[in-house]
Scaffold this motif. Sequence first.
Motif, PDB file in Angstrom:
ATOM      1  N   PHE A   1       0.826  -1.203   0.000  1.00  0.00           N
ATOM      2  CA  PHE A   1       0.000   0.000   0.000  1.00  0.00           C
ATOM      3  C   PHE A   1       0.861   1.253   0.000  1.00  0.00           C
ATOM      4  CE2 PHE A   1      -2.758  -3.268   1.720  1.00  0.00           C
ATOM      5  CZ  PHE A   1      -3.954  -3.029   1.051  1.00  0.00           C
ATOM      6  N   THR A   2       0.372   2.271  -0.667  1.00  0.00           N
ATOM      7  CA  THR A   2       1.033   3.578  -0.670  1.00  0.00           C
ATOM      8  C   THR A   2       0.009   4.662  -0.347  1.00  0.00           C
ATOM      9  OG1 THR A   2       0.630   3.887  -3.052  1.00  0.00           O
ATOM     10  CG2 THR A   2       2.719   2.879  -2.408  1.00  0.00           C
ATOM     11  N   ALA A   3       0.520   5.763   0.159  1.00  0.00           N
ATOM     12  CA  ALA A   3      -0.274   6.991   0.273  1.00  0.00           C
ATOM     13  C   ALA A   3       0.039   7.804  -0.975  1.00  0.00           C
ATOM     14  CB  ALA A   3       0.092   7.758   1.533  1.00  0.00           C
ATOM     15  N   THR A   4      -0.938   7.971  -1.832  1.00  0.00           N
ATOM     16  CA  THR A   4      -0.723   8.551  -3.149  1.00  0.00           C
ATOM     17  C   THR A   4      -1.573   9.800  -3.314  1.00  0.00           C
ATOM     18  OG1 THR A   4      -0.249   6.367  -4.068  1.00  0.00           O
ATOM     19  CG2 THR A   4      -0.845   8.086  -5.636  1.00  0.00           C
ATOM     20  N   TYR A   5      -0.968  10.838  -3.865  1.00  0.00           N
ATOM     21  CA  TYR A   5      -1.713  12.078  -4.096  1.00  0.00           C
ATOM     22  C   TYR A   5      -1.187  12.773  -5.344  1.00  0.00           C
ATOM     23  CZ  TYR A   5       2.340  14.062  -1.589  1.00  0.00           C
ATOM     24  OH  TYR A   5       3.607  14.396  -1.188  1.00  0.00           O
ATOM     25  N   ALA A   6      -2.028  13.646  -5.902  1.00  0.00           N
ATOM     26  CA  ALA A   6      -1.660  14.378  -7.108  1.00  0.00           C
ATOM     27  C   ALA A   6      -0.771  15.555  -6.753  1.00  0.00           C
ATOM     28  CB  ALA A   6      -2.914  14.861  -7.844  1.00  0.00           C
ATOM     29  N   ASN A   7       0.099  15.909  -7.676  1.00  0.00           N
ATOM     30  CA  ASN A   7       1.019  17.033  -7.473  1.00  0.00           C
ATOM     31  C   ASN A   7       0.290  18.340  -7.741  1.00  0.00           C
ATOM     32  OD1 ASN A   7       3.175  15.185  -7.061  1.00  0.00           O
ATOM     33  ND2 ASN A   7       3.292  14.906  -9.263  1.00  0.00           N
ATOM     34  N   ARG A   8      -0.506  18.767  -6.755  1.00  0.00           N
ATOM     35  CA  ARG A   8      -1.266  20.006  -6.893  1.00  0.00           C
ATOM     36  C   ARG A   8      -0.873  20.956  -5.775  1.00  0.00           C
ATOM     37  NH1 ARG A   8      -5.771  16.116  -7.791  1.00  0.00           N
ATOM     38  NH2 ARG A   8      -5.924  15.857 -10.042  1.00  0.00           N
ATOM     39  N   LEU A   9      -1.234  22.209  -5.953  1.00  0.00           N
ATOM     40  CA  LEU A   9      -0.746  23.240  -5.038  1.00  0.00           C
ATOM     41  C   LEU A   9      -1.797  23.769  -4.078  1.00  0.00           C
ATOM     42  CD1 LEU A   9       1.224  25.277  -7.704  1.00  0.00           C
ATOM     43  CD2 LEU A   9       2.141  23.604  -6.116  1.00  0.00           C
ATOM     44  N   ASP A  10      -3.053  23.384  -4.277  1.00  0.00           N
ATOM     45  CA  ASP A  10      -4.117  24.036  -3.522  1.00  0.00           C
ATOM     46  C   ASP A  10      -4.366  23.409  -2.157  1.00  0.00           C
ATOM     47  OD1 ASP A  10      -4.980  21.775  -4.891  1.00  0.00           O
ATOM     48  OD2 ASP A  10      -7.072  22.406  -4.843  1.00  0.00           O
ATOM     49  N   SER A  11      -3.828  22.239  -1.877  1.00  0.00           N
ATOM     50  CA  SER A  11      -4.073  21.566  -0.594  1.00  0.00           C
ATOM     51  C   SER A  11      -2.731  21.197   0.019  1.00  0.00           C
ATOM     52  CB  SER A  11      -4.946  20.321  -0.810  1.00  0.00           C
ATOM     53  OG  SER A  11      -6.203  20.668  -1.335  1.00  0.00           O
ATOM     54  N   HIS A  12      -2.090  22.183   0.647  1.00  0.00           N
ATOM     55  CA  HIS A  12      -0.737  21.962   1.127  1.00  0.00           C
ATOM     56  C   HIS A  12      -0.675  21.016   2.319  1.00  0.00           C
ATOM     57  CE1 HIS A  12      -2.471  25.525   3.069  1.00  0.00           C
ATOM     58  NE2 HIS A  12      -1.810  25.164   4.132  1.00  0.00           N
ATOM     59  N   PHE A  13      -1.838  20.696   2.932  1.00  0.00           N
ATOM     60  CA  PHE A  13      -1.832  19.782   4.073  1.00  0.00           C
ATOM     61  C   PHE A  13      -1.890  18.323   3.634  1.00  0.00           C
ATOM     62  CE2 PHE A  13      -6.196  21.191   3.263  1.00  0.00           C
ATOM     63  CZ  PHE A  13      -6.843  19.986   3.062  1.00  0.00           C
ATOM     64  N   VAL A  14      -2.071  18.060   2.331  1.00  0.00           N
ATOM     65  CA  VAL A  14      -2.201  16.682   1.854  1.00  0.00           C
ATOM     66  C   VAL A  14      -0.899  15.909   2.064  1.00  0.00           C
ATOM     67  CG1 VAL A  14      -2.621  15.232  -0.170  1.00  0.00           C
ATOM     68  CG2 VAL A  14      -4.013  17.280   0.211  1.00  0.00           C
ATOM     69  N   ALA A  15       0.232  16.522   1.728  1.00  0.00           N
ATOM     70  CA  ALA A  15       1.519  15.844   1.918  1.00  0.00           C
ATOM     71  C   ALA A  15       1.750  15.528   3.388  1.00  0.00           C
ATOM     72  CB  ALA A  15       2.647  16.708   1.365  1.00  0.00           C
ATOM     73  N   ASP A  16       1.315  16.411   4.280  1.00  0.00           N
ATOM     74  CA  ASP A  16       1.483  16.146   5.709  1.00  0.00           C
ATOM     75  C   ASP A  16       0.577  15.008   6.153  1.00  0.00           C
ATOM     76  OD1 ASP A  16       2.957  16.991   8.061  1.00  0.00           O
ATOM     77  OD2 ASP A  16       1.000  17.516   8.894  1.00  0.00           O
ATOM     78  N   ALA A  17      -0.620  14.912   5.568  1.00  0.00           N
ATOM     79  CA  ALA A  17      -1.501  13.788   5.879  1.00  0.00           C
ATOM     80  C   ALA A  17      -0.871  12.471   5.447  1.00  0.00           C
ATOM     81  CB  ALA A  17      -2.860  13.979   5.201  1.00  0.00           C
ATOM     82  N   ALA A  18      -0.175  12.472   4.308  1.00  0.00           N
ATOM     83  CA  ALA A  18       0.530  11.272   3.857  1.00  0.00           C
ATOM     84  C   ALA A  18       1.642  10.903   4.840  1.00  0.00           C
ATOM     85  CB  ALA A  18       1.102  11.489   2.458  1.00  0.00           C
ATOM     86  N   ARG A  19       2.334  11.923   5.372  1.00  0.00           N
ATOM     87  CA  ARG A  19       3.384  11.675   6.367  1.00  0.00           C
ATOM     88  C   ARG A  19       2.791  11.042   7.629  1.00  0.00           C
ATOM     89  NH1 ARG A  19       4.420  13.751  10.938  1.00  0.00           N
ATOM     90  NH2 ARG A  19       2.936  15.473  10.660  1.00  0.00           N
TER      91      ARG A  19
END
Length: 297
Positions: A266-284
């Motif tokens: 399993f991976t935490a996967t998200y699109a490279n977009r700029l409008d939701s800067h908290f998404v990368a932290d949610a993946a962390r």
Amino acid sequence: MADFRSLEVFYWVATLSSFRRASEQVNTTQPAISQRIAALEHEYGTLFERRSRDVALTERGRVLLGFAERFLALQAEMGAALAGTGRTTGTLRLGVSETLVHLWLSRFIERMRAEHPGISVDITVDISPNMQAALVANELDLAFLVGPITLPSLTNHPLLSVPVAFVAAPGLVTEEEPLSLGCLLRHPLVTYPRNTSPYVELRDLVLRANLLPSQIHTSASLATIVRMGIERLGICVIPPAVVRDELASGTLRILSAEPTLSDLTFTATYANRLDSHFVADAARIAQAVARTWAEAR
């Protein structure tokens, strides 16, 4: 010089390869999108190649996209820094494989609430191929799915791998163990839907062995698969981790079998977009929760 709104419009057209989808993303009309792109192209030259169903960036467009991403990232950073309380607010549109719902999703929600109290989580439980499509279409911000997904527009962070096994109710299988694939196929098999990796691997095992396939029942609901196993309707092909209670109580048991099955990664996967800067932290946060769960097993 281009303003922030025009750069935002350009960014979404470039990211989604579509004037129509970009207009939905920024909540405006297609003529308004076209007008802004035309103004940018008047200033900087041709940015897109128009095709029958979509658009593609020209060399000039790729150069401008790099600058647009930097401008918009700086704007998002500025907004977060000047928010006063520093508390991020918004909604995380999260897609989750049902397997992970049974393992540690509740712990992830608790950590998100603690670290991002202003973020609401809108959860969709689905199979991985559907979540991949939803990420690309900007219908999800983040997905915990079977990955990684090798698309340049998506970022993958590893979560964990879980073994898959043949699981059945006691007494259903009477053949001597370890069971050959031929013995397993004397019984109906129950697993994930046809467009998922467990089903595809199972199908390929049967084809390579040149055996007559048994009934293979499929369901997008893991709870349904488990219930069918408990009611002796077939052998489940699932991760034993999701039926720990049933294994402990003796309602189900892991079969010793010769064919080995690949782990689900399993991976935490998200699109490279700029409008939701908290998404990368949610993946962390998801990585940390998955690591803690795996260490406690």
